[in-house]
Design a protein around this motif. Structure first.
Motif, PDB file in Angstrom:
ATOM      1  N   LYS A 118       0.812  -1.216   0.000  1.00 36.90           N
ATOM      2  CA  LYS A 118       0.000   0.000   0.000  1.00 36.90           C
ATOM      3  C   LYS A 118       0.850   1.272   0.000  1.00 36.90           C
ATOM      4  O   LYS A 118       0.625   2.141  -0.844  1.00 36.90           O
ATOM      5  CB  LYS A 118      -0.964  -0.009   1.191  1.00 36.90           C
ATOM      6  CG  LYS A 118      -1.799   1.251   1.298  1.00 36.90           C
ATOM      7  CD  LYS A 118      -3.257   0.946   1.362  1.00 36.90           C
ATOM      8  CE  LYS A 118      -4.103   2.161   1.577  1.00 36.90           C
ATOM      9  NZ  LYS A 118      -4.128   3.096   0.479  1.00 36.90           N
ATOM     10  N   PRO A 119       1.837   1.416   0.883  1.00 35.55           N
ATOM     11  CA  PRO A 119       2.646   2.638   0.846  1.00 35.55           C
ATOM     12  C   PRO A 119       3.397   2.798  -0.481  1.00 35.55           C
ATOM     13  O   PRO A 119       3.543   3.915  -0.974  1.00 35.55           O
ATOM     14  CB  PRO A 119       3.640   2.469   1.995  1.00 35.55           C
ATOM     15  CG  PRO A 119       3.052   1.445   2.888  1.00 35.55           C
ATOM     16  CD  PRO A 119       2.187   0.578   2.039  1.00 35.55           C
ATOM     17  N   LEU A 120       3.842   1.695  -1.048  1.00 35.67           N
ATOM     18  CA  LEU A 120       4.549   1.794  -2.326  1.00 35.67           C
ATOM     19  C   LEU A 120       3.622   2.249  -3.443  1.00 35.67           C
ATOM     20  O   LEU A 120       3.986   3.097  -4.257  1.00 35.67           O
ATOM     21  CB  LEU A 120       5.196   0.459  -2.688  1.00 35.67           C
ATOM     22  CG  LEU A 120       6.428   0.087  -1.886  1.00 35.67           C
ATOM     23  CD1 LEU A 120       6.892  -1.315  -2.257  1.00 35.67           C
ATOM     24  CD2 LEU A 120       7.545   1.086  -2.105  1.00 35.67           C
ATOM     25  N   HIS A 121       2.422   1.696  -3.492  1.00 30.52           N
ATOM     26  CA  HIS A 121       1.484   2.083  -4.539  1.00 30.52           C
ATOM     27  C   HIS A 121       0.948   3.490  -4.331  1.00 30.52           C
ATOM     28  O   HIS A 121       0.527   4.133  -5.293  1.00 30.52           O
ATOM     29  CB  HIS A 121       0.355   1.074  -4.642  1.00 30.52           C
ATOM     30  CG  HIS A 121       0.757  -0.169  -5.361  1.00 30.52           C
ATOM     31  ND1 HIS A 121       0.953  -0.227  -6.718  1.00 30.52           N
ATOM     32  CD2 HIS A 121       1.045  -1.402  -4.897  1.00 30.52           C
ATOM     33  CE1 HIS A 121       1.328  -1.435  -7.066  1.00 30.52           C
ATOM     34  NE2 HIS A 121       1.402  -2.181  -5.971  1.00 30.52           N
ATOM     35  N   ASN A 130       4.825   2.911 -11.771  1.00 34.79           N
ATOM     36  CA  ASN A 130       4.566   1.475 -11.649  1.00 34.79           C
ATOM     37  C   ASN A 130       5.695   0.649 -12.257  1.00 34.79           C
ATOM     38  O   ASN A 130       6.023  -0.422 -11.751  1.00 34.79           O
ATOM     39  CB  ASN A 130       3.243   1.107 -12.289  1.00 34.79           C
ATOM     40  CG  ASN A 130       2.065   1.515 -11.444  1.00 34.79           C
ATOM     41  OD1 ASN A 130       2.179   1.644 -10.239  1.00 34.79           O
ATOM     42  ND2 ASN A 130       0.929   1.726 -12.073  1.00 34.79           N
ATOM     43  N   ALA A 131       6.285   1.136 -13.340  1.00 30.78           N
ATOM     44  CA  ALA A 131       7.385   0.404 -13.970  1.00 30.78           C
ATOM     45  C   ALA A 131       8.565   0.279 -13.004  1.00 30.78           C
ATOM     46  O   ALA A 131       9.184  -0.789 -12.909  1.00 30.78           O
ATOM     47  CB  ALA A 131       7.822   1.105 -15.253  1.00 30.78           C
ATOM     48  N   THR A 132       8.857   1.331 -12.265  1.00 28.29           N
ATOM     49  CA  THR A 132       9.956   1.298 -11.297  1.00 28.29           C
ATOM     50  C   THR A 132       9.646   0.314 -10.176  1.00 28.29           C
ATOM     51  O   THR A 132      10.511  -0.468  -9.772  1.00 28.29           O
ATOM     52  CB  THR A 132      10.214   2.699 -10.721  1.00 28.29           C
ATOM     53  OG1 THR A 132      10.508   3.590 -11.797  1.00 28.29           O
ATOM     54  CG2 THR A 132      11.362   2.694  -9.739  1.00 28.29           C
ATOM     55  N   LEU A 133       8.427   0.326  -9.690  1.00 31.75           N
ATOM     56  CA  LEU A 133       8.031  -0.609  -8.637  1.00 31.75           C
ATOM     57  C   LEU A 133       8.171  -2.047  -9.122  1.00 31.75           C
ATOM     58  O   LEU A 133       8.653  -2.911  -8.388  1.00 31.75           O
ATOM     59  CB  LEU A 133       6.597  -0.346  -8.198  1.00 31.75           C
ATOM     60  CG  LEU A 133       6.329   0.964  -7.477  1.00 31.75           C
ATOM     61  CD1 LEU A 133       4.843   1.140  -7.242  1.00 31.75           C
ATOM     62  CD2 LEU A 133       7.104   1.041  -6.189  1.00 31.75           C
ATOM     63  N   GLY A 134       7.761  -2.295 -10.348  1.00 33.55           N
ATOM     64  CA  GLY A 134       7.884  -3.630 -10.908  1.00 33.55           C
ATOM     65  C   GLY A 134       9.325  -4.076 -11.036  1.00 33.55           C
ATOM     66  O   GLY A 134       9.664  -5.225 -10.747  1.00 33.55           O
ATOM     67  N   LEU A 135      10.199  -3.154 -11.458  1.00 36.22           N
ATOM     68  CA  LEU A 135      11.615  -3.483 -11.584  1.00 36.22           C
ATOM     69  C   LEU A 135      12.251  -3.746 -10.223  1.00 36.22           C
ATOM     70  O   LEU A 135      13.100  -4.624 -10.087  1.00 36.22           O
ATOM     71  CB  LEU A 135      12.357  -2.366 -12.325  1.00 36.22           C
ATOM     72  CG  LEU A 135      12.009  -2.236 -13.811  1.00 36.22           C
ATOM     73  CD1 LEU A 135      12.582  -0.946 -14.376  1.00 36.22           C
ATOM     74  CD2 LEU A 135      12.503  -3.439 -14.594  1.00 36.22           C
TER      75      LEU A 135
END
Length: 50
Positions: free
Chosen positions: A3-6, A12-17
């Motif tokens: 939740k804090p990350l989103h 979103n691409a950085t979070l996925g990487l």
């Protein structure tokens, strides 16, 4: 941590990487496969995934 990350301003691409890299470090082949497939579906290039 999801939740804090989103809710952050990170793309979103950085979070996925980041998730992909964490899976590589942890040695989880299932998660590496899952995250790389998700990123590829969302349009990430092979160069960024490698």
């Amino acid at each position: 941590m999801e939740k804090p990350l989103h809710d952050s301003e990170l793309p979103n691409a950085t979070l996925g990487l980041v998730k992909l890299r964490a899976s590589q470090i942890n040695g989880c082949g299932y998660c590496v496969d899952m995250h790389s497939r998700d990123l590829k579906k969302s349009g990430e290039s092979d160069e960024r995934l490698w």
